[in-house]
Design an enzyme around this catalytic site. Structure first.
Site, short mmCIF file in Angstrom:
data_model
loop_
_atom_site.label_atom_id
_atom_site.label_comp_id
_atom_site.label_asym_id
_atom_site.label_seq_id
_atom_site.Cartn_x
_atom_site.Cartn_y
_atom_site.Cartn_z
N LYS A 220 -1.08 -0.99 -4.09
CA LYS A 220 -2.13 -0.02 -3.94
C LYS A 220 -1.66 1.27 -3.90
CE LYS A 220 -4.82 0.20 0.19
NZ LYS A 220 -5.57 -0.43 1.27
N ASP B 11 -7.10 3.47 -3.15
CA ASP B 11 -7.82 3.46 -1.68
C ASP B 11 -7.96 5.07 -1.42
OD1 ASP B 11 -8.99 3.08 0.81
OD2 ASP B 11 -7.29 2.20 1.62
N LYS C 99 -10.48 -6.65 7.89
CA LYS C 99 -9.44 -6.23 8.79
C LYS C 99 -9.94 -6.87 10.21
CE LYS C 99 -7.73 -2.42 6.81
NZ LYS C 99 -7.59 -0.71 6.62
N GLY D 5 -4.51 -4.20 5.93
CA GLY D 5 -3.44 -3.92 7.01
C GLY D 5 -3.80 -2.51 7.57
N GLU E 274 -11.22 1.19 -3.49
CA GLU E 274 -11.33 0.81 -2.01
C GLU E 274 -11.99 2.36 -1.51
OE1 GLU E 274 -8.15 -0.84 -0.04
OE2 GLU E 274 -9.11 -0.47 1.77
N LYS F 216 -2.64 5.27 -2.63
CA LYS F 216 -3.43 6.16 -1.66
C LYS F 216 -4.10 7.21 -2.67
CE LYS F 216 -3.93 3.80 2.35
NZ LYS F 216 -5.18 3.54 2.84
N SER G 298 1.02 -1.19 0.20
CA SER G 298 -0.21 -0.07 0.01
C SER G 298 0.84 1.02 -0.05
CB SER G 298 -0.97 0.10 1.40
OG SER G 298 -1.50 1.13 1.45
N ASP H 249 -14.17 -1.07 2.96
CA ASP H 249 -13.08 -1.14 4.17
C ASP H 249 -13.94 -0.63 5.19
OD1 ASP H 249 -11.09 -0.79 6.24
OD2 ASP H 249 -9.56 0.11 4.85
O1 OSB Z 1 -7.07 1.91 4.45
O2 OSB Z 1 -6.10 0.29 4.26
C1 OSB Z 1 -6.17 1.47 4.82
C2 OSB Z 1 -3.00 1.74 6.80
C3 OSB Z 1 -3.78 2.51 8.02
C4 OSB Z 1 -5.02 2.56 8.03
C5 OSB Z 1 -5.76 2.51 7.04
C6 OSB Z 1 -5.28 1.57 5.79
C7 OSB Z 1 -4.02 1.48 5.74
C8 OSB Z 1 -3.14 0.76 4.48
C9 OSB Z 1 -1.65 0.53 5.00
O3 OSB Z 1 -3.58 0.94 3.45
C10 OSB Z 1 -2.06 -1.22 4.65
C11 OSB Z 1 -0.48 -1.84 5.22
O4 OSB Z 1 -0.66 -2.26 6.60
O5 OSB Z 1 0.28 -1.86 4.40
MG MG Z 2 -8.50 1.00 3.20
#
Ligand code: OSB
Ligand code: MG
Length: 369
Positions: free
Chosen positions: A161, A188, A262, A290, A213, A163, A135, A238
């Protein structure tokens, strides 16, 4: 199972590089570690609530409060059926799924150590290694983002992924797609759009993304349904899915075609398992999200992702993607086929590096005091 004593730790883990999402940028990651003592054994759990209420209303401080004042006192020295029963035993505490999940994970670890079974075996996992991706946070420019993605691809990650947030979406995704035409790519938004401005995302439909996402607000299943009708690309939820019931309603409504699971967000591994089973029975793909976990939470995510319905790569990267030093003696590494091995020792299958733990501990409290 009876819990005699629990120590809570508030940790602050320095990230190797800042992580930026639509709700903010962090250099350090806070979480709570739950250390539960039971009949001569010790189990560990990680509560994923962060310092700020950006992803969820829960923070490390609210989780500390709810665990130490309500949840832990209600279970100490009680005869517990085991982790499967834990959510039912905490119905008198409304909400706060991440606080609950932190303690539930420690109960799974204890149960596994008692029975000599790994978390993967107890949950019914069918894979010894799981497909993973990375991510990638928002970078200073689209060009900088391409460089960062190139670095992760060179390390062997085969799913990326990105952001995104308003104004930092289409140009970024287009540039990454044209630089790496074959890579498995998804985005995401962490709830950064509304139904009115999400039409800006329509060009994403031409980029062959695996999924989009959580574009809209967490409490807005219906508008996700309306948005999904405008997109060929599957919408994945999510933040919106806090229970099996939400998952069922989202699927009935057509609010998404994929679910990010999660354990922390849904109150623990038992509820995560129930959502997995529901989605699997309907042929809906799921994947493991994650929360920048330490080695403790990462071990749990790997076991969860080994279940048969997790057919898309998880947001579970190698330890060195996050931390120079971790609190577990085990460090997780990426295999050449973009997988990570699932631990197979009893419980979570990890042990704590107590000196490293000391270095990142901000506060601790033992109950009963
Ligand atoms: O939205 O998936 C998410 C990290 C912290 C809070 C929300 C998210 C995330 C990530 C990181 O996308 C995923 C990872 O642990 O590598
Ligand atoms: Mg997410």
């Amino acid at each position: 199972m009876k819990i005699d004593r629990i120590t809570l730790y508030h940790l602050r883990m320095p990230l190797r590089s800042p992580f930026e999402t639509s709700f903010g940028r962090i250099d350090t990651r806070d979480c709570l570690l739950v250390e539960a003592f039971s009949e001569g054994l010790v189990g560990y759990g990680e509560c994923a609530a962060d310092r700020d209420p950006g992803y969820s209303y829960e923070t490390s401080a609210t989780a500390w409060h709810v665990l130490s004042e309500f949840i832990i006192p209600s279970i100490l020295n009680q005869e517990l059926e085991g982790p499967q029963d834990f959510l039912r035993q905490t119905v008198s505490v409304r909400g706060h799924p991440m606080a609950k999940a932190g303690l539930e994970m420690a109960l799974w670890d204890l149960q596994g150590k008692r029975l000599g079974r790994s978390l993967r075996q107890m949950l019914g996992g069918v894979r010894e290694k799981v497909d993973v991706g990375v991510s990638v946070g928002i970078q200073d420019s689209a060009e900088a983002l391409v460089k960062v993605v190139e670095g992760y691809l060179a390390q062997g990650y085969r799913r990326i992924k990105l952001k995104i947030k308003p104004g930092r979406d289409i140009a970024e995704a287009r540039l990454v797609r044209s630089a790496f035409p074959g890579v498995r790519l998804q985005v995401d938004a962490n709830s950064a759009y509304t139904l009115e401005n999400a039409s800006a995302l329509l060009p994403l439909d031409d980029l062959e993304l695996l999924l989009i996402e959580q574009p809209l607000a967490e409490d807005d299943l219906w508008d996700h349904h309306r948005l999904q009708t405008q997109f060929e690309t599957p919408i994945c939820l999510d933040e919106s899915i806090l229970s099996r019931r939400h998952a069922r309603q989202a699927l009935e409504m057509g609010a998404c075609r994929v679910i990010n699971i999660k354990a922390g967000r849904v109150g623990g591994l038992s509820e995560a398992l129930a959502i997995h089973d529901l989605c699997r029975s309907q042929g809906v793909p799921v994947w493991c999200g994650g929360m920048l976990e330490t080695g403790v939470g990462r071990a749990s995510n790997l076991a969860l992702a080994s279940l048969p319905g997790f057919t898309l790569p998880g947001d579970i990267s190698a330890t060195d993607r996050y931390y120079a030093e971790d609190i577990t003696t085990q460090r997780f590494t990426l295999n050449a086929d973009s997988t990570i091995d699932v631990p197979d020792a009893p419980g979570l299958g990890v042990s704590l590096d107590h000196e490293a733990l000391e270095r990142v501990t901000l506060a601790r409290m033992t109950l009963p005091g």
